[in-house]
Write an enzyme that holds these catalytic residues in place. Structure first.
Site, PDB file in Angstrom:
ATOM      1  CE  LYS A   1     -12.397  -0.559   0.578  1.00 17.80           C
ATOM      2  NZ  LYS A   1     -12.110   0.433   1.650  1.00 17.80           N
TER       3      LYS A   1
ATOM      4  CG  HIS B   1       6.461 -28.200   8.024  1.00 17.95           C
ATOM      5  ND1 HIS B   1       7.049 -29.328   8.569  1.00 17.95           N
ATOM      6  CD2 HIS B   1       6.154 -27.392   9.071  1.00 17.95           C
ATOM      7  CE1 HIS B   1       7.072 -29.210   9.887  1.00 17.95           C
ATOM      8  NE2 HIS B   1       6.540 -28.047  10.213  1.00 17.95           N
TER       9      HIS B   1
ATOM     10  CD  GLU C   1      -3.044  -0.989   2.212  1.00 16.05           C
ATOM     11  OE1 GLU C   1      -3.753   0.035   2.246  1.00 16.05           O
ATOM     12  OE2 GLU C   1      -3.148  -1.906   3.039  1.00 16.05           O
TER      13      GLU C   1
END
Length: 264
Positions: free
Chosen positions: A253, A159, A143
């Site tokens: 948005k 892992h 951002e």
């Protein structure tokens, strides 16, 4: 219990979870500057912690975080962290004297790190109580700096991620792994850090360690967040980017709102 925490009070996911909590009759509370979340909390008569700070949501983290600490303490779910917050503030003020804009790059660790990250892909590693801090670093690079970044969590990365460090070589040569470490990490995690760093070096991956500061875990968390706020700001300057606007999120948005209206 469900605590809805949203700077604007209009975050879709927060409103959904908060509404689900209300429907199920669980204890609910809200922390926000206003918006639909505040209106809903007032309408339902549930506890509302409201604050007023004009900024981007990411710059208001201090308000959101400390208010959550206070709320959880009042509810009897956490001990009083006031002393830890005070110590963290002192640690951050001291570190800021070393990394502020007036301090030249030759003596400024944040500016130096930003310079090393320019044109590269940061991958941030965190463990235990610093895992969320690694996520915060990633999002601040995104951002503030308008820069690609990723994060991984230890021990999970041991892992899987360590197996793919060398390929593709073109990516490996552009990656910088940032290891967020603390003297308060679990002893086994300390061992994992050392071995993971050896694996990175063995595969030719550039890696840097950044240590948290202070006497408490909270101080280590907040000092690392504070340090990265400066790093991501300086990287934005090197990228020729304005740290404030997030046009892509605004576009998203808007399209989500339009899609919701179309579905309705």
């Amino acid at each position: 219990m469900v605590i809805g925490c949203s700077y604007s009070g209009n975050t879709e996911e927060t409103l959904s979870a908060f509404g689900a909590g209300l429907e199920r009759g669980v204890r609910t509370a809200a922390v926000t500057t206003g918006g639909k979340l505040a209106a809903l909390a007032q309408e339902e008569g549930v506890p509302l912690v409201r604050f007023d700070y004009q900024s981007s949501p990411r710059a208001a983290m201090g308000y959101s975080f400390t208010l959550l600490l206070g709320l959880l303490h009042r509810l009897g779910l956490l001990r009083d962290y006031s002393a830890d917050v005070e110590e963290a503030a002192q640690v951050m003020e001291a570190w800021q004297a070393e990394i502020g804009p007036a301090v030249p790059a030759a003596r400024n660790a944040a500016k130096s790190q930003a310079g090393r990250l320019a044109g590269r892909l940061p991958v941030v590693y965190g463990a235990g109580f610093l895992a969320a801090v690694a996520n915060r670093w990633k999002t601040q690079f995104n951002e503030n700096s308008k820069h690609w970044a990723f994060f991984e969590v230890l021990p999970e990365l041991n892992h899987n991620a360590v197996v793919g460090l060398g390929i593709p070589q073109s990516v490996r040569d552009q990656v910088t792994v940032l290891m967020l470490r603390s003297s308060m990490d679990h002893p086994r995690v300390q061992v994992r850090w050392d071995v993971t760093e050896k694996l990175l070096r063995r595969e030719g991956v550039t890696a840097e360690t950044v240590q948290g500061r202070g006497k408490s875990k909270l101080a280590h968390m907040l000092s690392l967040i504070h340090f990265n706020d400066y790093v991501s700001f300086y990287l934005a300057m090197l990228n020729g980017a304005d740290p404030s606007p997030v046009e892509a999120i605004a576009f998203l948005k808007q399209r989500l709102a339009e899609a919701g209206a179309e579905i309705a």
